[in-house]
Design a protein around this motif. Structure first.
Motif, mmCIF file in Angstrom:
data_model
loop_
_atom_site.group_PDB
_atom_site.id
_atom_site.type_symbol
_atom_site.label_atom_id
_atom_site.label_comp_id
_atom_site.label_asym_id
_atom_site.label_seq_id
_atom_site.Cartn_x
_atom_site.Cartn_y
_atom_site.Cartn_z
ATOM 1 N N ILE A 50 0.849 -1.354 0.038
ATOM 2 C CA ILE A 50 -0.064 -0.098 0.064
ATOM 3 C C ILE A 50 0.913 1.187 -0.096
ATOM 4 C CG2 ILE A 50 -1.593 1.318 1.502
ATOM 5 C CD1 ILE A 50 -2.843 -1.312 2.246
ATOM 6 N N THR A 51 1.775 1.326 0.841
ATOM 7 C CA THR A 51 2.854 2.401 0.875
ATOM 8 C C THR A 51 3.626 2.568 -0.059
ATOM 9 O OG1 THR A 51 2.852 2.073 3.375
ATOM 10 C CG2 THR A 51 4.608 3.328 2.459
ATOM 11 N N ALA A 52 4.008 1.508 -1.033
ATOM 12 C CA ALA A 52 4.765 1.555 -2.082
ATOM 13 C C ALA A 52 4.104 2.232 -3.269
ATOM 14 C CB ALA A 52 5.273 0.226 -2.535
ATOM 15 N N TYR A 53 2.822 1.540 -3.529
ATOM 16 C CA TYR A 53 2.012 2.268 -4.665
ATOM 17 C C TYR A 53 1.577 3.594 -4.248
ATOM 18 C CZ TYR A 53 1.143 -2.453 -6.288
ATOM 19 O OH TYR A 53 1.134 -3.816 -6.794
ATOM 20 N N ASN A 54 1.290 4.012 -3.206
ATOM 21 C CA ASN A 54 1.019 5.527 -3.151
ATOM 22 C C ASN A 54 2.239 6.515 -3.099
ATOM 23 O OD1 ASN A 54 -1.773 4.816 -2.615
ATOM 24 N ND2 ASN A 54 -1.334 4.778 -0.268
ATOM 25 N N GLY A 55 3.404 5.802 -2.485
ATOM 26 C CA GLY A 55 4.586 6.652 -2.788
ATOM 27 C C GLY A 55 4.968 6.800 -4.071
ATOM 28 N N ALA A 56 4.990 5.322 -5.079
ATOM 29 C CA ALA A 56 5.052 5.742 -6.244
ATOM 30 C C ALA A 56 4.491 6.608 -7.303
ATOM 31 C CB ALA A 56 4.952 4.286 -6.878
ATOM 32 N N PHE A 57 2.920 6.790 -7.022
ATOM 33 C CA PHE A 57 2.121 7.738 -7.363
ATOM 34 C C PHE A 57 2.810 9.148 -7.101
ATOM 35 C CE2 PHE A 57 -1.139 10.801 -6.420
ATOM 36 C CZ PHE A 57 -1.743 11.043 -7.739
ATOM 37 N N PHE A 58 2.863 9.360 -5.919
ATOM 38 C CA PHE A 58 3.106 10.644 -5.413
ATOM 39 C C PHE A 58 4.505 11.175 -6.206
ATOM 40 C CE2 PHE A 58 5.549 13.663 -2.942
ATOM 41 C CZ PHE A 58 4.665 14.787 -2.986
ATOM 42 N N LEU A 59 5.583 10.275 -6.066
ATOM 43 C CA LEU A 59 6.723 10.302 -6.651
ATOM 44 C C LEU A 59 6.525 10.757 -8.256
ATOM 45 C CD1 LEU A 59 9.348 8.338 -4.709
ATOM 46 C CD2 LEU A 59 9.109 10.824 -4.358
ATOM 47 N N ALA A 60 5.943 9.850 -9.112
ATOM 48 C CA ALA A 60 5.549 10.103 -10.381
ATOM 49 C C ALA A 60 5.015 11.416 -10.578
ATOM 50 C CB ALA A 60 4.767 9.090 -10.917
ATOM 51 N N THR A 61 3.975 11.969 -9.827
ATOM 52 C CA THR A 61 3.178 13.238 -10.045
ATOM 53 C C THR A 61 4.120 14.240 -9.802
ATOM 54 O OG1 THR A 61 1.125 12.064 -9.414
ATOM 55 C CG2 THR A 61 1.335 14.470 -9.216
ATOM 56 N N PHE A 62 5.007 13.938 -8.828
ATOM 57 C CA PHE A 62 5.937 15.272 -8.332
ATOM 58 C C PHE A 62 6.935 15.466 -9.479
ATOM 59 C CE2 PHE A 62 9.313 17.247 -5.706
ATOM 60 C CZ PHE A 62 8.663 18.317 -5.358
ATOM 61 N N ILE A 63 7.479 14.212 -10.022
ATOM 62 C CA ILE A 63 8.439 14.220 -11.088
ATOM 63 C C ILE A 63 7.983 14.930 -12.262
ATOM 64 C CG2 ILE A 63 10.016 12.895 -12.626
ATOM 65 C CD1 ILE A 63 10.520 11.186 -10.024
ATOM 66 N N GLY A 64 6.644 14.448 -12.629
ATOM 67 C CA GLY A 64 6.003 15.035 -13.755
ATOM 68 C C GLY A 64 6.059 16.662 -13.631
ATOM 69 N N LEU A 65 5.526 17.138 -12.598
ATOM 70 C CA LEU A 65 5.058 18.677 -12.180
ATOM 71 C C LEU A 65 6.761 19.140 -12.418
ATOM 72 C CD1 LEU A 65 3.009 20.454 -11.269
ATOM 73 C CD2 LEU A 65 3.857 20.132 -8.982
ATOM 74 N N ILE A 66 7.555 18.488 -11.851
ATOM 75 C CA ILE A 66 9.028 19.347 -12.056
ATOM 76 C C ILE A 66 9.330 19.448 -13.477
ATOM 77 C CG2 ILE A 66 11.469 19.037 -11.768
ATOM 78 C CD1 ILE A 66 10.412 17.647 -8.900
ATOM 79 N N GLY A 67 9.094 18.263 -14.199
ATOM 80 C CA GLY A 67 9.245 18.228 -15.788
ATOM 81 C C GLY A 67 8.538 19.277 -16.380
ATOM 82 N N TYR A 68 7.363 19.436 -16.191
ATOM 83 C CA TYR A 68 6.466 20.315 -16.607
ATOM 84 C C TYR A 68 6.826 21.794 -16.630
ATOM 85 C CZ TYR A 68 2.042 23.272 -17.953
ATOM 86 O OH TYR A 68 1.553 24.196 -18.407
ATOM 87 N N MET A 69 7.103 21.933 -15.113
ATOM 88 C CA MET A 69 7.583 23.386 -14.933
ATOM 89 C C MET A 69 8.778 23.631 -15.418
ATOM 90 S SD MET A 69 6.059 23.867 -10.810
ATOM 91 C CE MET A 69 7.408 22.881 -10.184
ATOM 92 N N SER A 70 9.805 22.797 -15.416
ATOM 93 C CA SER A 70 11.147 23.073 -16.148
ATOM 94 C C SER A 70 10.949 23.360 -17.675
ATOM 95 C CB SER A 70 12.041 21.803 -15.948
ATOM 96 O OG SER A 70 12.360 21.680 -14.428
ATOM 97 N N TRP A 71 9.998 22.393 -18.250
ATOM 98 C CA TRP A 71 9.757 22.795 -19.836
ATOM 99 C C TRP A 71 9.058 24.033 -19.862
ATOM 100 C CZ3 TRP A 71 4.761 22.510 -22.400
ATOM 101 C CH2 TRP A 71 4.816 22.279 -23.753
ATOM 102 N N LYS A 72 8.387 24.358 -19.275
ATOM 103 C CA LYS A 72 7.786 25.751 -19.476
ATOM 104 C C LYS A 72 8.735 26.729 -19.269
ATOM 105 C CE LYS A 72 3.485 26.811 -19.710
ATOM 106 N NZ LYS A 72 2.802 27.204 -20.534
ATOM 107 N N ASN A 73 9.497 26.728 -18.369
ATOM 108 C CA ASN A 73 10.607 27.731 -18.066
ATOM 109 C C ASN A 73 11.777 27.646 -18.948
ATOM 110 O OD1 ASN A 73 9.257 29.165 -16.255
ATOM 111 N ND2 ASN A 73 10.040 28.090 -14.354
ATOM 112 N N LYS A 74 11.843 26.459 -19.766
ATOM 113 C CA LYS A 74 13.052 26.306 -20.718
ATOM 114 C C LYS A 74 14.453 26.103 -19.921
ATOM 115 C CE LYS A 74 10.817 28.459 -24.616
ATOM 116 N NZ LYS A 74 9.951 29.440 -24.561
ATOM 117 N N GLY A 75 14.146 25.547 -18.906
ATOM 118 C CA GLY A 75 15.410 25.078 -18.141
ATOM 119 C C GLY A 75 14.918 24.452 -16.594
ATOM 120 N N PHE A 76 15.840 23.694 -16.030
ATOM 121 C CA PHE A 76 15.533 23.060 -14.982
ATOM 122 C C PHE A 76 15.097 23.940 -13.872
ATOM 123 C CE2 PHE A 76 16.498 21.293 -10.525
ATOM 124 C CZ PHE A 76 15.633 20.339 -10.562
ATOM 125 N N LEU A 77 14.080 23.485 -13.263
ATOM 126 C CA LEU A 77 13.416 24.232 -12.101
ATOM 127 C C LEU A 77 13.422 23.715 -10.815
ATOM 128 C CD1 LEU A 77 12.054 27.399 -11.670
ATOM 129 C CD2 LEU A 77 9.886 25.884 -12.060
#
Length: 162
Positions: A50-77
């Motif tokens: 249960i903990t692993a699935y939820n943690g994987a969801f959160f980390l995937a969401t967070f990494i996706g958010l970082i990727g999106y924000m970095s893409w919008k800013n045209k550099g790592f954010l």
């Protein structure tokens, strides 16, 4: 006993994040430990998955958010500089044992909306410009846990007993 300590830790998260816009690093660790031990009493070894699935969801969401924000800013954010506090991220990871994946996703989205609404309602009483995300999310979690304990309706958390 574990549930009482967990609720106390969540109340401290609410208070500290409201007052200081930061939480002590020990609090998410304590929330995780007491959450995990409380759920392990009823669900045994499945608590790890249960903990692993939820943690994987959160980390995937967070990494996706970082990727999106970095893409919008045209550099790592770095999200911790402008958008999130480390305590917010640690809090969402700390509560992973408390939900099945579907309910964790619902809670995650719901807590974001709850935080936005609460921020808008309390804007005049706020002394800081930032949102106490972990504190508002902890407040919602306390309310949901109490609902799950005392009302016989759809349960969000895995809390079964006092």
């Amino acid at each position: 006993m574990l549930l009482g300590i967990l609720l106390l830790c969540l109340l401290i998260v609410v208070f500290q994040d409201w007052k200081n816009r930061m939480i002590h690093v020990v609090l998410p660790v304590a929330v995780f430990v007491f959450s995990f031990l409380q759920i392990k009493q009823d669900y045994g070894t499945t608590t790890w998955s249960i903990t692993a699935y939820n943690g994987a969801f959160f980390l995937a969401t967070f990494i996706g958010l970082i990727g999106y924000m970095s893409w919008k800013n045209k550099g790592f954010l770095n999200p911790f500089e402008n958008y999130f506090g480390l305590g917010d991220v640690l809090f969402y990871l700390a509560i992973t044992p408390l939900f099945l994946l579907k309910n964790y996703v619902i809670y995650f989205v719901g807590s974001m909306l709850f935080s936005i609404l609460l921020q808008l309602v309390l804007k005049k009483r706020m002394t800081h410009q930032t949102v106490p995300l972990a504190g508002f999310a902890a407040l919602l979690l306390i309310l949901l846990m109490l609902k799950d304990l005392f009302l016989n309706v759809y349960k969000i958390t895995l809390i079964n007993k006092i």
